[in-house]
Design a protein around this motif. Structure first.
Motif, PDB file in Angstrom:
ATOM      1  N   THR A 225       0.858  -1.179   0.000  1.00 35.54           N
ATOM      2  CA  THR A 225       0.000   0.000   0.000  1.00 35.54           C
ATOM      3  C   THR A 225       0.891   1.223   0.000  1.00 35.54           C
ATOM      4  N   VAL A 226       0.332   2.361  -0.398  1.00 37.66           N
ATOM      5  CA  VAL A 226       1.165   3.549  -0.551  1.00 37.66           C
ATOM      6  C   VAL A 226       1.458   4.188   0.804  1.00 37.66           C
ATOM      7  N   PRO A 227       2.624   4.815   0.960  1.00 39.18           N
ATOM      8  CA  PRO A 227       2.925   5.511   2.216  1.00 39.18           C
ATOM      9  C   PRO A 227       1.921   6.652   2.439  1.00 39.18           C
ATOM     10  N   THR A 228       1.841   7.141   3.651  1.00 41.93           N
ATOM     11  CA  THR A 228       0.761   8.088   3.966  1.00 41.93           C
ATOM     12  C   THR A 228       1.054   9.532   3.538  1.00 41.93           C
ATOM     13  N   THR A 229       2.124   9.755   2.807  1.00 41.52           N
ATOM     14  CA  THR A 229       2.522  11.125   2.433  1.00 41.52           C
ATOM     15  C   THR A 229       1.367  12.002   1.917  1.00 41.52           C
ATOM     16  N   SER A 230       0.663  11.526   0.879  1.00 43.24           N
ATOM     17  CA  SER A 230      -0.332  12.427   0.279  1.00 43.24           C
ATOM     18  C   SER A 230      -1.747  11.866   0.375  1.00 43.24           C
ATOM     19  N   ILE A 231      -1.988  11.038   1.381  1.00 45.35           N
ATOM     20  CA  ILE A 231      -3.309  10.402   1.495  1.00 45.35           C
ATOM     21  C   ILE A 231      -3.876  10.559   2.901  1.00 45.35           C
ATOM     22  N   LEU A 232      -5.146  10.226   3.032  1.00 43.29           N
ATOM     23  CA  LEU A 232      -5.721  10.147   4.369  1.00 43.29           C
ATOM     24  C   LEU A 232      -5.255   8.834   5.003  1.00 43.29           C
ATOM     25  N   LYS A 233      -4.866   8.932   6.278  1.00 40.42           N
ATOM     26  CA  LYS A 233      -4.396   7.735   6.981  1.00 40.42           C
ATOM     27  C   LYS A 233      -5.619   6.935   7.400  1.00 40.42           C
ATOM     28  N   GLY A 234      -6.032   6.027   6.547  1.00 45.94           N
ATOM     29  CA  GLY A 234      -7.278   5.304   6.784  1.00 45.94           C
ATOM     30  C   GLY A 234      -7.211   4.378   7.988  1.00 45.94           C
ATOM     31  N   ILE A 235      -8.302   4.334   8.691  1.00 47.66           N
ATOM     32  CA  ILE A 235      -8.395   3.458   9.868  1.00 47.66           C
ATOM     33  C   ILE A 235      -8.622   2.018   9.405  1.00 47.66           C
ATOM     34  N   THR A 236      -9.351   1.857   8.300  1.00 45.57           N
ATOM     35  CA  THR A 236      -9.515   0.514   7.729  1.00 45.57           C
ATOM     36  C   THR A 236      -8.169   0.041   7.167  1.00 45.57           C
ATOM     37  N   ARG A 237      -7.433   0.974   6.547  1.00 52.66           N
ATOM     38  CA  ARG A 237      -6.091   0.666   6.020  1.00 52.66           C
ATOM     39  C   ARG A 237      -5.214   0.090   7.139  1.00 52.66           C
ATOM     40  N   ASP A 238      -5.247   0.761   8.288  1.00 50.71           N
ATOM     41  CA  ASP A 238      -4.457   0.301   9.426  1.00 50.71           C
ATOM     42  C   ASP A 238      -4.923  -1.079   9.891  1.00 50.71           C
ATOM     43  N   ALA A 239      -6.239  -1.283   9.901  1.00 47.66           N
ATOM     44  CA  ALA A 239      -6.773  -2.588  10.332  1.00 47.66           C
ATOM     45  C   ALA A 239      -6.303  -3.685   9.381  1.00 47.66           C
ATOM     46  N   ILE A 240      -6.341  -3.399   8.081  1.00 48.75           N
ATOM     47  CA  ILE A 240      -5.938  -4.400   7.074  1.00 48.75           C
ATOM     48  C   ILE A 240      -4.456  -4.746   7.229  1.00 48.75           C
ATOM     49  N   MET A 241      -3.620  -3.719   7.449  1.00 50.80           N
ATOM     50  CA  MET A 241      -2.188  -3.984   7.606  1.00 50.80           C
ATOM     51  C   MET A 241      -1.930  -4.843   8.850  1.00 50.80           C
ATOM     52  N   THR A 242      -2.682  -4.557   9.916  1.00 53.37           N
ATOM     53  CA  THR A 242      -2.527  -5.332  11.160  1.00 53.37           C
ATOM     54  C   THR A 242      -2.985  -6.778  10.952  1.00 53.37           C
ATOM     55  N   ILE A 243      -4.155  -6.945  10.325  1.00 51.44           N
ATOM     56  CA  ILE A 243      -4.690  -8.299  10.092  1.00 51.44           C
ATOM     57  C   ILE A 243      -3.703  -9.092   9.228  1.00 51.44           C
ATOM     58  N   ALA A 244      -3.221  -8.449   8.146  1.00 52.07           N
ATOM     59  CA  ALA A 244      -2.306  -9.148   7.227  1.00 52.07           C
ATOM     60  C   ALA A 244      -1.045  -9.587   7.967  1.00 52.07           C
ATOM     61  N   ARG A 245      -0.457  -8.670   8.725  1.00 46.56           N
ATOM     62  CA  ARG A 245       0.791  -9.013   9.444  1.00 46.56           C
ATOM     63  C   ARG A 245       0.535 -10.139  10.444  1.00 46.56           C
ATOM     64  N   ASP A 246      -0.611 -10.060  11.138  1.00 45.63           N
ATOM     65  CA  ASP A 246      -0.945 -11.114  12.110  1.00 45.63           C
ATOM     66  C   ASP A 246      -1.119 -12.472  11.425  1.00 45.63           C
ATOM     67  N   LYS A 247      -1.462 -12.453  10.150  1.00 46.97           N
ATOM     68  CA  LYS A 247      -1.634 -13.715   9.407  1.00 46.97           C
ATOM     69  C   LYS A 247      -0.351 -14.133   8.700  1.00 46.97           C
ATOM     70  N   GLY A 248       0.705 -13.370   8.897  1.00 45.14           N
ATOM     71  CA  GLY A 248       1.997 -13.720   8.302  1.00 45.14           C
ATOM     72  C   GLY A 248       2.137 -13.285   6.843  1.00 45.14           C
ATOM     73  N   ILE A 249       1.222 -12.412   6.381  1.00 40.98           N
ATOM     74  CA  ILE A 249       1.333 -11.881   5.007  1.00 40.98           C
ATOM     75  C   ILE A 249       2.270 -10.669   5.060  1.00 40.98           C
ATOM     76  N   PRO A 250       3.368 -10.682   4.279  1.00 41.12           N
ATOM     77  CA  PRO A 250       4.253  -9.512   4.306  1.00 41.12           C
ATOM     78  C   PRO A 250       3.550  -8.263   3.771  1.00 41.12           C
TER      79      PRO A 250
END
Ligand code: PMP
Length: 305
Positions: free
Chosen positions: A209-234
């Motif tokens: 996913t794109v870095p937060t430089t020019s975007i809204l820091k989505g709360i769903t985005r954060d949830a997805i990154m957390t879920i993915a990492r917890d599942k071992g998805i890089p």
């Protein structure tokens, strides 16, 4: 038309839906300086109802106001509780919540000394923003001719009302051209976000996913990154070019309103197999399980109504 609920919280009081009105000289109506949030609540598996990541949404509302030089005349705790109270009084178990902080009437012009800051909280039933079919089968997206805001033009970390004119132009253009959603590039030509969603792509098992430089820091985005990492998805936060989306195995959008919506086509190029891919489907099903209160590990993301 929105399905009306009974009451709207306005400046500390619950008023009837039809009485939540403002004067035409409301400052925000003219110049767009106001901030808002979009929040969802879900029916949980035990017959209750819970708001997803309410604290994070209230924090972002206050951060947006801070960026916008607006002082909210209520504490974070008061707004948090008012949101729950509005849901309770309306008996809404599943739907969308829209807190809005706006500048009222009394003075006109760009420079005003006194900001009469007002706050409203409305809620209503609302299905997935890009449609049930979009969530299940994917949507068609178009890279927009409009550019996402440069950080020195508008503040992308804030949900400032006026920012969304750019989103409306992009969305209208995409729909008029026969697509479902617009993907906007940043001023340097890299992928930024969709008109009201963040963007993810997967390639060879890696989620990007794109870095937060020019975007809204989505709360769903954060949830997805957390879920993915917890599942071992890089997961990588890295600049994405528009043609990288064309050759991705999967592309999907994330947002409170749109939830997790797969993209099956970008600019007339089929993405992957043209249907929701395995990473998107895994994260989608975990997300729905979380919001229904079925995942102990993520219970702290829920505020029960
Ligand atoms: N980008 C924009 C421009 C948005 O309006 C939204 C919706 N709030 C998002 C991204 C996604 O943010 P969230 O997941 O916090 O709803």
């Amino acid at each position: 038309m929105l399905a009306k609920t009974k009451k709207i919280w306005l400046d500390g009081k619950l008023v009837d839906w039809d009485d939540a009105k403002v004067h035409v000289l409301t400052h925000t109506l003219h110049y767009g300086l106001g901030v808002f949030e979009g929040i969802r609540c879900y029916s949980t598996h035990d017959g209750k109802s819970a708001v997803f990541r309410l604290k994070e949404h209230v924090d972002r509302l206050f951060e947006s106001a801070h960026i916008g030089l607006i002082e909210i005349p209520f504490s974070r705790e008061a707004i948090f509780n008012a949101i729950l109270e509005t849901l309770r009084v309306n008996g809404l178990k599943e739907g969308y919540i829209r807190p809005l902080v706006f500048i009222g009437d009394g003075e006109m012009g760009l420079f005003i000394r006194e900001y009469p800051v007002r706050v409203s909280i409305a809620c209503w039933p609302w299905g997935p923003y890009l449609g049930e079919d979009g969530v299940n089968n994917g949507i068609r997206a178009k890279v927009s001719s409009y550019t996402r805001h440069h950080g020195n033009v508008m503040m992308t970390k804030a949900k400032i009302c006026g920012n969304y004119v750019n989103s409306i132009f992009a969305k209208k253009e995409a729909i008029a051209a026969g697509y479902d959603e617009a993907i906007l590039l940043d001023p340097e030509g890299y992928v930024a976000e969709a008109s009201g969603e963040n963007i993810f792509m997967a390639k060879k098992g890696v989620l990007k996913t794109v870095p937060t430089t020019s975007i809204l820091k989505g709360i769903t985005r954060d949830a997805i990154m957390t879920i993915a990492r917890d599942k071992g998805i890089p997961v990588q936060e890295e600049r994405i070019s528009r043609d990288e989306l064309y050759i991705a195995d999967e592309v999907f959008l994330s947002g409170t309103a749109a939830e997790i919506t797969p993209v099956r086509e970008v600019d007339d190029r089929t993405v992957g197999e043209g249907k929701p891919g395995p990473i998107c489907k895994t994260i989608q099903s975990t997300f729905y399980s979380i919001v229904q209160g079925r995942e102990e590990q993520y219970k702290h993301w829920l505020a029960y109504v």
